[in-house]
Design a protein around this motif. Structure first.
Motif, PDB file in Angstrom:
ATOM      1  N   ASP A  46       0.852  -1.180   0.000  1.00 40.20           N
ATOM      2  CA  ASP A  46       0.000   0.000   0.000  1.00 40.20           C
ATOM      3  C   ASP A  46       0.895   1.239   0.000  1.00 40.20           C
ATOM      4  O   ASP A  46       1.683   1.449   0.930  1.00 40.20           O
ATOM      5  CB  ASP A  46      -0.909  -0.007   1.224  1.00 40.20           C
ATOM      6  CG  ASP A  46      -1.870   1.169   1.205  1.00 40.20           C
ATOM      7  OD1 ASP A  46      -2.963   1.012   0.646  1.00 40.20           O
ATOM      8  OD2 ASP A  46      -1.499   2.244   1.706  1.00 40.20           O
TER       9      ASP A  46
ATOM     10  N   ASP B 202       0.366   3.857   3.055  1.00 38.59           N
ATOM     11  CA  ASP B 202       0.959   3.346   4.295  1.00 38.59           C
ATOM     12  C   ASP B 202       2.476   3.466   4.262  1.00 38.59           C
ATOM     13  O   ASP B 202       3.116   3.872   5.229  1.00 38.59           O
ATOM     14  CB  ASP B 202       0.593   1.875   4.515  1.00 38.59           C
ATOM     15  CG  ASP B 202      -0.806   1.684   5.079  1.00 38.59           C
ATOM     16  OD1 ASP B 202      -1.425   2.672   5.514  1.00 38.59           O
ATOM     17  OD2 ASP B 202      -1.285   0.526   5.077  1.00 38.59           O
ATOM     18  N   SER B 203       3.053   3.102   3.104  1.00 41.36           N
ATOM     19  CA  SER B 203       4.507   3.109   2.973  1.00 41.36           C
ATOM     20  C   SER B 203       5.067   4.527   3.004  1.00 41.36           C
ATOM     21  O   SER B 203       6.009   4.824   3.747  1.00 41.36           O
ATOM     22  CB  SER B 203       4.906   2.408   1.669  1.00 41.36           C
ATOM     23  OG  SER B 203       6.288   2.495   1.459  1.00 41.36           O
TER      24      SER B 203
ATOM     25  N   SER C 206       3.477   2.538  10.860  1.00 39.65           N
ATOM     26  CA  SER C 206       3.715   1.218  11.444  1.00 39.65           C
ATOM     27  C   SER C 206       2.374   0.535  11.659  1.00 39.65           C
ATOM     28  O   SER C 206       1.397   1.164  12.073  1.00 39.65           O
ATOM     29  CB  SER C 206       4.434   1.369  12.789  1.00 39.65           C
ATOM     30  OG  SER C 206       4.282   0.206  13.571  1.00 39.65           O
ATOM     31  N   ASN C 207       2.315  -0.780  11.371  1.00 39.18           N
ATOM     32  CA  ASN C 207       1.034  -1.460  11.552  1.00 39.18           C
ATOM     33  C   ASN C 207       0.651  -1.620  13.019  1.00 39.18           C
ATOM     34  O   ASN C 207      -0.426  -2.135  13.329  1.00 39.18           O
ATOM     35  CB  ASN C 207       1.011  -2.808  10.827  1.00 39.18           C
ATOM     36  CG  ASN C 207       2.103  -3.741  11.300  1.00 39.18           C
ATOM     37  OD1 ASN C 207       2.742  -3.517  12.322  1.00 39.18           O
ATOM     38  ND2 ASN C 207       2.325  -4.817  10.543  1.00 39.18           N
ATOM     39  N   ALA C 208       1.520  -1.159  13.918  1.00 38.68           N
ATOM     40  CA  ALA C 208       1.193  -1.143  15.347  1.00 38.68           C
ATOM     41  C   ALA C 208       0.736   0.228  15.812  1.00 38.68           C
ATOM     42  O   ALA C 208       0.400   0.407  16.987  1.00 38.68           O
ATOM     43  CB  ALA C 208       2.411  -1.585  16.161  1.00 38.68           C
ATOM     44  N   SER C 209       0.708   1.199  14.904  1.00 42.19           N
ATOM     45  CA  SER C 209       0.395   2.571  15.300  1.00 42.19           C
ATOM     46  C   SER C 209      -1.109   2.819  15.302  1.00 42.19           C
ATOM     47  O   SER C 209      -1.883   2.160  14.598  1.00 42.19           O
ATOM     48  CB  SER C 209       1.067   3.567  14.353  1.00 42.19           C
ATOM     49  OG  SER C 209       0.445   3.531  13.080  1.00 42.19           O
TER      50      SER C 209
ATOM     51  N   TYR D 102      -2.310   3.930  11.794  1.00 42.90           N
ATOM     52  CA  TYR D 102      -2.516   2.786  10.896  1.00 42.90           C
ATOM     53  C   TYR D 102      -3.841   2.103  11.223  1.00 42.90           C
ATOM     54  O   TYR D 102      -4.638   1.780  10.326  1.00 42.90           O
ATOM     55  CB  TYR D 102      -1.359   1.794  11.029  1.00 42.90           C
ATOM     56  CG  TYR D 102      -1.501   0.553  10.167  1.00 42.90           C
ATOM     57  CD1 TYR D 102      -0.921   0.496   8.902  1.00 42.90           C
ATOM     58  CD2 TYR D 102      -2.205  -0.557  10.618  1.00 42.90           C
ATOM     59  CE1 TYR D 102      -1.052  -0.643   8.110  1.00 42.90           C
ATOM     60  CE2 TYR D 102      -2.342  -1.695   9.838  1.00 42.90           C
ATOM     61  CZ  TYR D 102      -1.765  -1.737   8.586  1.00 42.90           C
ATOM     62  OH  TYR D 102      -1.905  -2.865   7.801  1.00 42.90           O
ATOM     63  N   ALA D 103      -4.090   1.879  12.499  1.00 41.82           N
ATOM     64  CA  ALA D 103      -5.303   1.171  12.915  1.00 41.82           C
ATOM     65  C   ALA D 103      -6.552   1.926  12.490  1.00 41.82           C
ATOM     66  O   ALA D 103      -7.507   1.332  11.964  1.00 41.82           O
ATOM     67  CB  ALA D 103      -5.287   0.960  14.425  1.00 41.82           C
TER      68      ALA D 103
ATOM     69  N   ARG E 282      -6.791   4.209  10.116  1.00 40.04           N
ATOM     70  CA  ARG E 282      -6.899   4.252   8.652  1.00 40.04           C
ATOM     71  C   ARG E 282      -7.557   2.992   8.128  1.00 40.04           C
ATOM     72  O   ARG E 282      -8.398   3.041   7.215  1.00 40.04           O
ATOM     73  CB  ARG E 282      -5.513   4.429   8.008  1.00 40.04           C
ATOM     74  CG  ARG E 282      -5.627   4.474   6.488  1.00 40.04           C
ATOM     75  CD  ARG E 282      -4.340   4.754   5.748  1.00 40.04           C
ATOM     76  NE  ARG E 282      -4.672   4.961   4.350  1.00 40.04           N
ATOM     77  CZ  ARG E 282      -4.196   4.231   3.333  1.00 40.04           C
ATOM     78  NH1 ARG E 282      -3.298   3.295   3.543  1.00 40.04           N
ATOM     79  NH2 ARG E 282      -4.596   4.472   2.107  1.00 40.04           N
ATOM     80  N   HIS E 283      -7.219   1.864   8.690  1.00 38.17           N
ATOM     81  CA  HIS E 283      -7.751   0.602   8.175  1.00 38.17           C
ATOM     82  C   HIS E 283      -9.136   0.274   8.722  1.00 38.17           C
ATOM     83  O   HIS E 283      -9.706  -0.752   8.356  1.00 38.17           O
ATOM     84  CB  HIS E 283      -6.730  -0.517   8.401  1.00 38.17           C
ATOM     85  CG  HIS E 283      -5.578  -0.407   7.450  1.00 38.17           C
ATOM     86  ND1 HIS E 283      -5.550  -1.056   6.236  1.00 38.17           N
ATOM     87  CD2 HIS E 283      -4.442   0.345   7.485  1.00 38.17           C
ATOM     88  CE1 HIS E 283      -4.444  -0.746   5.588  1.00 38.17           C
ATOM     89  NE2 HIS E 283      -3.753   0.114   6.326  1.00 38.17           N
TER      90      HIS E 283
ATOM     91  N   ASP F 149     -11.349   0.596   5.345  1.00 31.78           N
ATOM     92  CA  ASP F 149     -10.632  -0.226   4.363  1.00 31.78           C
ATOM     93  C   ASP F 149     -11.135  -0.038   2.938  1.00 31.78           C
ATOM     94  O   ASP F 149     -10.375  -0.250   1.986  1.00 31.78           O
ATOM     95  CB  ASP F 149     -10.681  -1.703   4.759  1.00 31.78           C
ATOM     96  CG  ASP F 149      -9.401  -2.167   5.445  1.00 31.78           C
ATOM     97  OD1 ASP F 149      -8.340  -1.569   5.164  1.00 31.78           O
ATOM     98  OD2 ASP F 149      -9.450  -3.108   6.244  1.00 31.78           O
TER      99      ASP F 149
END
Length: 387
Positions: A9, A12-13, A18-21, A24-25, A27-28, A31
């Motif tokens: 993505d 995201d990049s 970070s997928n732990a942030s 990120y949470a 944003r998804h 989806d």
């Protein structure tokens, strides 16, 4: 139709989420927006797209990132350009910020890109028709317009997510709700439901006329007809949809992004999304979009006082602290995405917006960076004939 897709993505990049942030949470949680945003990117930079060459498209995106001051997107598009086979001297000059004087077609592409990036309201029919004059077919012009508008959206989504990440978690708490005083309609304004006209902006229903040939339904491909049927009940009679459907895959993805942003359940209220849309349209000078979203705000909120303020002077508009914070964030992210950070979100957080509401606000602002650029630069608003 070839469907070339990316595995990673890009937003995201590039935003370094970070997928732990928390950013990120949240944003998804949206989806559909994430998927359709990436789908738009994949379609616009598909090597098989029947539009400008991939090098021309990447050069336009690189130019937008440079003009807007987005260091992370500039690096991303420079990396994409570096992966191409040998570039021409004119293309290398464009990367270096110089005029590609030996390539009139690329000059026209980059001139159009600059106008849409810096002052989309300055785009007019004469500016648009420089592209066909430089050898671009109608489908290529539509691809370029969509690409420039998409990157304007993309860089504001990235900036908003970076600002949200810097702002920090909202603790997962529900937004605070402050009871407003009962609405009293200002005596100097037309009553809700009556037309509002201020500074050339209006809440009346306008038409829109394309400056390029629209797709003839009798000659449309099955893919074009399918996208028109899925896009809007009146798409087949709309110049807007019939000009954009020269690139059906891009229109389909863009419609999905728009609907997922404006109509998703929960989060920021529908009326507040419409308010942000009207503010962005007023800042960008898009009379057509401002009229549509002024109407929708009024239908949802049953009042027009803040729209009157926005049409009069966006800076400082808002009938309470929450509205003023939403309006100001909309102005800041529209005008200065490269300077948008946690400080620009402090007021909306103080007004009680949760992370999801802030994300919805960022998305609403960003999607009108996209929508306004199409409306302003591919055609013109048509006012009702005087009675």
């Amino acid at each position: 139709m070839t469907l070339t897709t990316s595995t990673a993505d890009v937003v995201d990049s590039v935003a370094a989420l970070s997928n732990a942030s928390a950013a990120y949470a949240v944003r998804h949680q949206r989806d559909k927006v994430v998927t359709a945003t990436q789908g738009s990117y994949d379609g616009l930079f598909d090597p098989d797209l029947s539009g400008p060459t991939l090098a021309e498209r990447l050069l336009a995106a690189h130019s937008i990132a440079r003009l807007a001051g987005s260091a992370v997107l500039l690096a991303h598009y420079l990396e994409r350009l570096a992966a191409l086979p040998a570039l021409t001297a004119a293309q290398q000059a464009a990367i270096d910020g110089e005029a590609p004087s030996s390539d009139p077609r690329l000059q026209a592409i980059l001139a159009f890109t600059r106008t849409l990036t810096e002052r989309p309201v300055d785009g007019d029919q004469a500016a648009l028709l420089q592209l066909p004059a430089a050898g671009l077919a109608t489908a290529e012009v539509i691809a370029l317009a969509q690409l420039v508008a998409f990157v304007a959206y993309q860089l504001r989504v990235v900036a908003g997510l970076q600002a949200l990440a810097a702002l920090g978690d909202d603790g997962g708490s529900a937004p605070s709700v402050v009871a407003d005083a009962p609405f009293v309609h200002p005596a100097n304004l037309p009553k809700p439901g009556e037309v509002l006209r201020v500074n050339g902006y209006t809440s009346e229903t306008l038409g829109w006329k394309a400056w390029l040939p629209v797709v003839d339904l009798e000659q449309a491909t099955p893919a074009q007809l399918a996208v028109l049927e899925a896009s809007h009940p009146k798409a087949k009679t709309s110049d807007y949809y019939r000009v954009l459907v020269h690139q059906p895959r891009i229109l389909e993805e863009r419609s999905t992004v728009f609907n997922a942003i404006m109509y998703a359940p929960g989060g920021l209220s529908r009326a507040e999304r419409e308010l942000a849309s009207a503010v962005v349209s007023r800042i960008n000078g898009c009379v057509y979009c401002a009229s549509v979203h002024a109407q929708r705000f009024e239908q949802l909120a049953k009042r027009n006082d803040v729209i009157f303020q926005v049409f009069t002077e966006p800076q400082g508009a808002g009938t309470n602290a929450r509205e003023r914070a939403i309006v100001q964030a909309s102005i800041d992210l529209t005008l200065r995405p490269a300077q948008f950070g946690a400080a620009q979100l402090q007021a909306v957080r103080a007004a009680g917006l949760s992370n999801l509401e802030i994300l919805d606000l960022v998305h609403a602002i960003a999607i009108f960076a996209w929508a306004n650029r199409l409306m302003l630069n591919l055609g013109e608003a048509v006012f009702p004939a005087a009675a």
